[in-house]
Scaffold this motif. Structure first.
Motif, short mmCIF file in Angstrom:
data_model
loop_
_atom_site.label_atom_id
_atom_site.label_comp_id
_atom_site.label_asym_id
_atom_site.label_seq_id
_atom_site.Cartn_x
_atom_site.Cartn_y
_atom_site.Cartn_z
N LEU A 25 67.27 84.65 83.87
CA LEU A 25 66.18 84.23 82.99
C LEU A 25 64.87 84.05 83.76
CD1 LEU A 25 67.96 81.45 80.89
CD2 LEU A 25 67.76 83.88 80.37
N SER A 26 64.98 83.49 84.97
CA SER A 26 63.81 83.26 85.82
C SER A 26 64.18 83.59 87.26
CB SER A 26 63.34 81.81 85.74
OG SER A 26 62.93 81.47 84.45
N ASP A 27 63.26 84.22 87.96
CA ASP A 27 63.43 84.44 89.39
C ASP A 27 62.60 83.38 90.11
OD1 ASP A 27 64.16 85.50 91.82
OD2 ASP A 27 63.59 87.55 91.32
N SER A 69 58.85 84.89 85.50
CA SER A 69 59.65 85.71 84.58
C SER A 69 59.95 87.06 85.23
CB SER A 69 58.86 85.93 83.28
OG SER A 69 59.57 86.79 82.43
N PRO A 70 61.21 87.50 85.21
CA PRO A 70 61.59 88.75 85.89
C PRO A 70 61.23 89.99 85.08
CG PRO A 70 63.53 87.78 84.92
CD PRO A 70 62.40 86.83 84.63
N GLN A 71 59.94 90.17 84.82
CA GLN A 71 59.51 91.34 84.05
C GLN A 71 59.81 92.65 84.78
OE1 GLN A 71 58.01 91.00 80.86
NE2 GLN A 71 58.75 88.90 81.17
N LEU A 117 72.78 77.69 87.45
CA LEU A 117 72.94 77.11 86.12
C LEU A 117 72.18 75.80 85.98
CD1 LEU A 117 76.73 77.81 85.51
CD2 LEU A 117 74.86 78.70 84.12
N ARG A 118 72.29 74.94 86.99
CA ARG A 118 71.63 73.63 86.94
C ARG A 118 70.11 73.78 86.85
NH1 ARG A 118 73.84 69.34 91.26
NH2 ARG A 118 72.28 68.08 90.17
N LEU A 119 69.59 74.82 87.49
CA LEU A 119 68.14 75.04 87.48
C LEU A 119 67.68 75.85 86.27
CD1 LEU A 119 67.74 75.82 91.27
CD2 LEU A 119 66.62 73.93 90.07
N GLY A 120 68.62 76.33 85.47
CA GLY A 120 68.26 77.12 84.29
C GLY A 120 67.76 78.51 84.63
N LEU A 121 68.16 79.04 85.80
CA LEU A 121 67.71 80.37 86.21
C LEU A 121 68.52 81.47 85.57
CD1 LEU A 121 67.20 79.78 90.05
CD2 LEU A 121 65.47 79.67 88.24
N ILE A 122 69.74 81.15 85.15
CA ILE A 122 70.61 82.16 84.54
C ILE A 122 71.20 81.62 83.25
CG2 ILE A 122 71.23 83.24 86.75
CD1 ILE A 122 73.94 81.77 86.59
N LYS A 123 71.73 82.56 82.47
CA LYS A 123 72.45 82.22 81.24
C LYS A 123 73.69 83.10 81.18
CE LYS A 123 71.73 81.56 76.29
NZ LYS A 123 70.73 81.62 75.18
N ILE A 124 74.81 82.51 80.79
CA ILE A 124 76.06 83.26 80.67
C ILE A 124 76.43 83.36 79.20
CG2 ILE A 124 78.48 83.40 81.35
CD1 ILE A 124 77.78 81.70 83.79
N GLU A 125 76.58 84.59 78.71
CA GLU A 125 76.88 84.81 77.30
C GLU A 125 77.92 85.91 77.15
OE1 GLU A 125 73.39 85.82 75.11
OE2 GLU A 125 72.83 83.73 74.74
N ILE A 135 64.29 88.28 78.46
CA ILE A 135 63.14 88.44 79.34
C ILE A 135 61.83 88.27 78.58
CG2 ILE A 135 61.83 90.11 80.73
CD1 ILE A 135 64.51 91.26 81.66
N THR A 136 61.73 88.89 77.41
CA THR A 136 60.47 88.80 76.64
C THR A 136 60.24 87.38 76.14
OG1 THR A 136 61.72 89.57 74.68
CG2 THR A 136 60.48 91.21 75.94
#
Length: 332
Positions: free
Chosen positions: A189-191, A299-301, A169-177, A328-329
């Motif tokens: 969001l990012s790998d 980006s985890p395409q 979360l701190r690195l902005g790699l994931i989002k929880i919704e 992702i897009t």
């Protein structure tokens, strides 16, 4: 009577009011899902987070309270409070407790000021956290399903998932919704991947140059497992200082005596850095930089066909599929 305020650091600050302590205590009493809570006091322009801990040896219950600014993200403090709590409570009332308290304060402050580089390493410091990342690399998953998967596959019953995903979360790699039909869905969001990079400056010493050329004659992308084993070296602040200093020396190296003093006479650390080809110790005379560890987001395409297949297999809903595809897009 409510909770009793015992001790604080820094000592010159004012204790929280009795009313605030009662409010925090009440929130702990009514929250049965977690032992970590936060309270916002807008009038004071402050935020408080608290960890509730039962101390078995004394059969007493304590809460460890942190006073933060309103802008602070209280989630980043849960992990460090869990790490320091037992040591703090075990030493309470002992002659050296004031020293333990001041060291705990320093540890918490240093942890909260971790830069992204240290946080990237933090992801790989725990085998359970690495397994969480492996699940995230398969696409969207709800918190509840992730807990169940980890329990079924690895036997992790008491899994503090919120604690494990804090660095992500701190690195902005994931989002929880929350998406329709699935609360607390976690989206990658990012790998990231890690790699060795040669020193920016070409060393003047031909032997060191040959060592670097030999090292980088092979691909230097690091696996999650390799990062896990390198982590103890980079958790040490002196390691980061040494690498930074060596990188400023334009390949000329640093005298061994200076390096060993910088590492506080930790010859094992020096040897481990040499064995892992981060530095080169030239016969206890000079030390040179061989490689630096860097992290790269991407980006985890690769998730697009994985998500499609998981939807067709009934593993995720249409809402989860569409939400992750959109994220992702956007991250392209």
């Amino acid at each position: 009577m409510g909770p009793n305020a015992l001790v604080q650091f820094p000592p010159e600050e004012n204790f929280p009011t009795k009313e605030l302590l009662l409010k925090i205590w009440a929130q702990h009493e009514t929250n049965t899902t977690t032992n970590f809570i936060s309270v916002i006091e807008t009038d004071l322009h402050k935020k408080f987070c608290s960890l509730l801990k039962h101390h078995t040896p004394t059969n007493k219950t304590f809460f460890i309270l942190l006073e933060l600014s309103l802008s602070s993200d209280e989630r980043i403090y849960q992990e460090i409070l869990e790490n320091v709590a037992n040591d703090l409570l075990d030493n309470y009332g002992k002659p050296h407790f004031s020293h333990v308290l001041s060291e705990t304060y320093r540890t918490i402050k240093n942890y909260s000021e971790m830069d992204n580089y240290q946080l990237f390493f933090r992801i790989f410091d725990d085998n359970i956290r690495i397994k969480v990342l492996e699940y995230l690399r398969k696409g969207v998953i709800s918190k509840n399903n992730l807990r169940n998967e980890m329990k079924a596959k690895f036997g992790y019953v008491k899994l503090n998932l919120d604690l494990l995903i804090t660095p992500f979360l701190r690195l902005g790699l994931i989002k929880i919704e929350n998406v329709a039909g699935s609360e607390d869905s976690i989206f990658l969001l990012s790998d990231i991947f890690a790699y060795r990079q040669p020193p920016a400056a070409k060393p003047k010493n031909l032997e060191i140059l040959k060592e670097i050329e030999d090292l980088f004659s092979r691909e230097q992308i690091l696996s999650d497992k390799e990062l896990h084993y390198l982590l103890p070296l980079f958790e040490n602040f002196q390691t980061l200082q040494l690498i930074k200093l060596l990188s400023l020396k334009n390949g000329s190296g640093i005298a061994y005596e200076v390096v060993i003093e910088l590492l506080r006479d930790d010859k094992k650390l020096l040897n481990d850095l040499h064995e892992n080809r981060i530095i080169f110790n030239d016969k206890d005379q000079f030390v040179y930089l061989l490689s630096e560890i860097h992290f790269q987001r991407f980006s985890p395409q690769y998730l697009i066909p994985i998500l499609k297949k998981r939807y067709e297999n009934g593993e995720i809903s249409m809402n989860q599929l569409l939400a992750h595809m959109k994220l992702i897009t956007k991250s392209k």
